[in-house]
Write a protein that holds these residues in place. Sequence first.
Motif, PDB file in Angstrom:
ATOM      1  N   ARG A   1       0.838  -1.203   0.000  1.00 39.91           N
ATOM      2  CA  ARG A   1       0.000   0.000   0.000  1.00 39.91           C
ATOM      3  C   ARG A   1       0.866   1.243   0.000  1.00 39.91           C
ATOM      4  O   ARG A   1       2.064   1.198   0.292  1.00 39.91           O
ATOM      5  N   ILE A   2       0.211   2.334  -0.291  1.00 37.26           N
ATOM      6  CA  ILE A   2       0.909   3.611  -0.244  1.00 37.26           C
ATOM      7  C   ILE A   2       0.081   4.575   0.562  1.00 37.26           C
ATOM      8  O   ILE A   2      -1.145   4.509   0.573  1.00 37.26           O
ATOM      9  N   GLN A   3       0.760   5.439   1.263  1.00 37.42           N
ATOM     10  CA  GLN A   3       0.075   6.462   2.043  1.00 37.42           C
ATOM     11  C   GLN A   3       0.741   7.793   1.784  1.00 37.42           C
ATOM     12  O   GLN A   3       1.969   7.863   1.652  1.00 37.42           O
ATOM     13  N   GLN A   4      -0.072   8.815   1.734  1.00 39.18           N
ATOM     14  CA  GLN A   4       0.506  10.134   1.516  1.00 39.18           C
ATOM     15  C   GLN A   4       0.877  10.759   2.851  1.00 39.18           C
ATOM     16  O   GLN A   4       0.130  10.647   3.816  1.00 39.18           O
ATOM     17  N   ARG A   5       2.007  11.394   2.838  1.00 38.09           N
ATOM     18  CA  ARG A   5       2.396  12.157   4.029  1.00 38.09           C
ATOM     19  C   ARG A   5       2.279  13.624   3.664  1.00 38.09           C
ATOM     20  O   ARG A   5       1.634  13.977   2.684  1.00 38.09           O
ATOM     21  N   ASN A   6       2.945  14.435   4.429  1.00 43.58           N
ATOM     22  CA  ASN A   6       2.844  15.852   4.100  1.00 43.58           C
ATOM     23  C   ASN A   6       3.705  16.169   2.880  1.00 43.58           C
ATOM     24  O   ASN A   6       4.726  15.541   2.626  1.00 43.58           O
ATOM     25  N   GLY A   7       3.223  17.138   2.114  1.00 43.12           N
ATOM     26  CA  GLY A   7       3.931  17.510   0.907  1.00 43.12           C
ATOM     27  C   GLY A   7       3.829  16.408  -0.120  1.00 43.12           C
ATOM     28  O   GLY A   7       2.799  15.777  -0.270  1.00 43.12           O
TER      29      GLY A   7
ATOM     30  N   LEU B   1       4.668   7.016   1.811  1.00 42.35           N
ATOM     31  CA  LEU B   1       5.099   5.931   2.666  1.00 42.35           C
ATOM     32  C   LEU B   1       4.554   4.659   2.035  1.00 42.35           C
ATOM     33  O   LEU B   1       3.409   4.598   1.625  1.00 42.35           O
TER      34      LEU B   1
ATOM     35  N   THR C   1       3.833   0.596   2.559  1.00 47.59           N
ATOM     36  CA  THR C   1       3.746  -0.451   3.575  1.00 47.59           C
ATOM     37  C   THR C   1       3.562  -1.795   2.902  1.00 47.59           C
ATOM     38  O   THR C   1       2.889  -1.914   1.884  1.00 47.59           O
TER      39      THR C   1
ATOM     40  N   GLN D   1       7.565  -0.890   6.684  1.00 46.81           N
ATOM     41  CA  GLN D   1       7.301   0.469   6.206  1.00 46.81           C
ATOM     42  C   GLN D   1       8.536   0.987   5.512  1.00 46.81           C
ATOM     43  O   GLN D   1       9.642   0.863   6.039  1.00 46.81           O
TER      44      GLN D   1
ATOM     45  N   GLY E   1      -3.441   1.358  -3.966  1.00 42.59           N
ATOM     46  CA  GLY E   1      -3.112   2.757  -4.158  1.00 42.59           C
ATOM     47  C   GLY E   1      -3.353   3.212  -5.576  1.00 42.59           C
ATOM     48  O   GLY E   1      -3.800   2.458  -6.418  1.00 42.59           O
ATOM     49  N   PHE E   2      -3.041   4.459  -5.830  1.00 37.88           N
ATOM     50  CA  PHE E   2      -3.361   5.072  -7.116  1.00 37.88           C
ATOM     51  C   PHE E   2      -2.403   4.600  -8.209  1.00 37.88           C
ATOM     52  O   PHE E   2      -1.319   4.162  -7.966  1.00 37.88           O
TER      53      PHE E   2
END
Lengths: 113, 374
Positions: free
Chosen positions: A35-41, A45, A47, A85, A112-113
């Motif tokens: 999976r992917i996760q967006q952080r700031n900017g 990340l 996983t 991660q 994810g996208f």
Amino acid sequence: MNVQNLNTVDPFADEGDPLSGNNDVGSQQNYIHIRIQQRNGRKTLTTLQGLPKEYDAKKLLKAFKKEFACNGTLVEDEEMGQVIQLQGDQRTKISTFLTDEGIPRATIKLHGF
Amino acid sequence: MASEEPLFDPSLKKRSKKKQVAFSEDPLGADADPTTPAPPIDDTTANGDAVDLGPKTVHEQMKQNGVGAEEEVAEPKESKEEDDLKAMFGDLKKKKKKKEIPLDLGEDASGTSTPTTTAPAAAIPAGEDLDFSDLKKKKKSSKKKSAFDLEAFEKELNESKVKDSAAPDDDDEVVPDGEHLDDIDEAELGDDVFDRGEAPTGLDVGTEPWLGSDRDYTYPELLSRFYASLHASNPSLLTSSGKRYTIAPPSIHREGNKKSIFANISDICKRMHRQPEHVIQYLFAELGTTGSVDGSGRLVIRGRFQQKQIENVLRRYIVEYVTCKTCKSPDTLLTKENRIFFMACESCGSRRSVNAVKTGFQAQVGKRSRNRVG
């Protein structure tokens, strides 16, 4: 002459579990989820969850970090077990790495996208 | 990324406008294009035999005339190969281009030159091609393969007999098996093949390499021969079959710096016949984010997302939860029974359970102090 179409196939025969190789894993459906996760900017990340038990997550993480030149950590989750991660979007890299190591592609799920 | 959206949006509007114009023009110009794509759909459902020679020959002509248009058509065909629904969004762009062509012609020369109007007509059905067409083809072929192998074989035998009756056939023992099929096949396939002289695929049916020689033909050769004759007898299989499953592309706007707005989610959900909650749940699980629905029914997603990314996720949603796995038809119903989702197909009647949407592991993002309780 061998005619392939006339071969008799029992349609009701057990076709066997495609994931029978790693059946002992208790995780959900034995899929490896990436999976992917967006952080700031523009940071992200990645996983990796549901790694079969026969693989050493710690060693795999080390290999990932070296191969992808990123940092990463091993997270213990009470439901999902060990989750790797990694920093940045490493999804495709992870999946090619794992398939190169002999994990069947069908068991890897890319989210994810 | 910012430059992409303005590019896409006006064209979208254009497309919808054009469509309307085309339909209003339809009664005026008798040979307006939108009417023509309809007939080929009927032909495909036929059981492979030559039903109507009229449209077919027209199709053939179109094919030959519209070789230039064929180059554009080649793109959707390629995309067909990779994934059924991949082309769904991508084709919208191409369709736009094609819609423009017939319109200009319709305005300028509504009834002057038939060949020019037929060429775009050929382009349209190809553009609106359903990806499932080749799936159907495959299914058909696999079903009929056993029969057709024999039939082609039969035909081979007969042709060779016709050509040189003196030549002895050593395989005569096989003939009685497909004897009853023989007559029918000679009527539909053999005649068609020779009338046309060439298949749309470019394979010449009459000129197989093994005809002249004495050797055995191989399975791939027979297979290509089968497809050649199949497409020769129904050219509509190549260009179009059924309607394409299309969905308006998601319109994503940025709200502030960290939120994206998915404006037309309710439209898309309606088009897919799915509950918005289910779609939203899937989106959030896949994107690994959260969000909410605002007052006007738009979805506010936390994080920056582009239209393309949402499109990808929607495509996967459609593959997993909308299209029937058996017949690839998109008109399915999703119902929940005993906490398990079932997908029932409206067209083929199949019913299967689908996975529940699972969020999976969510990594800690943002400040830890926010999560701390007390």
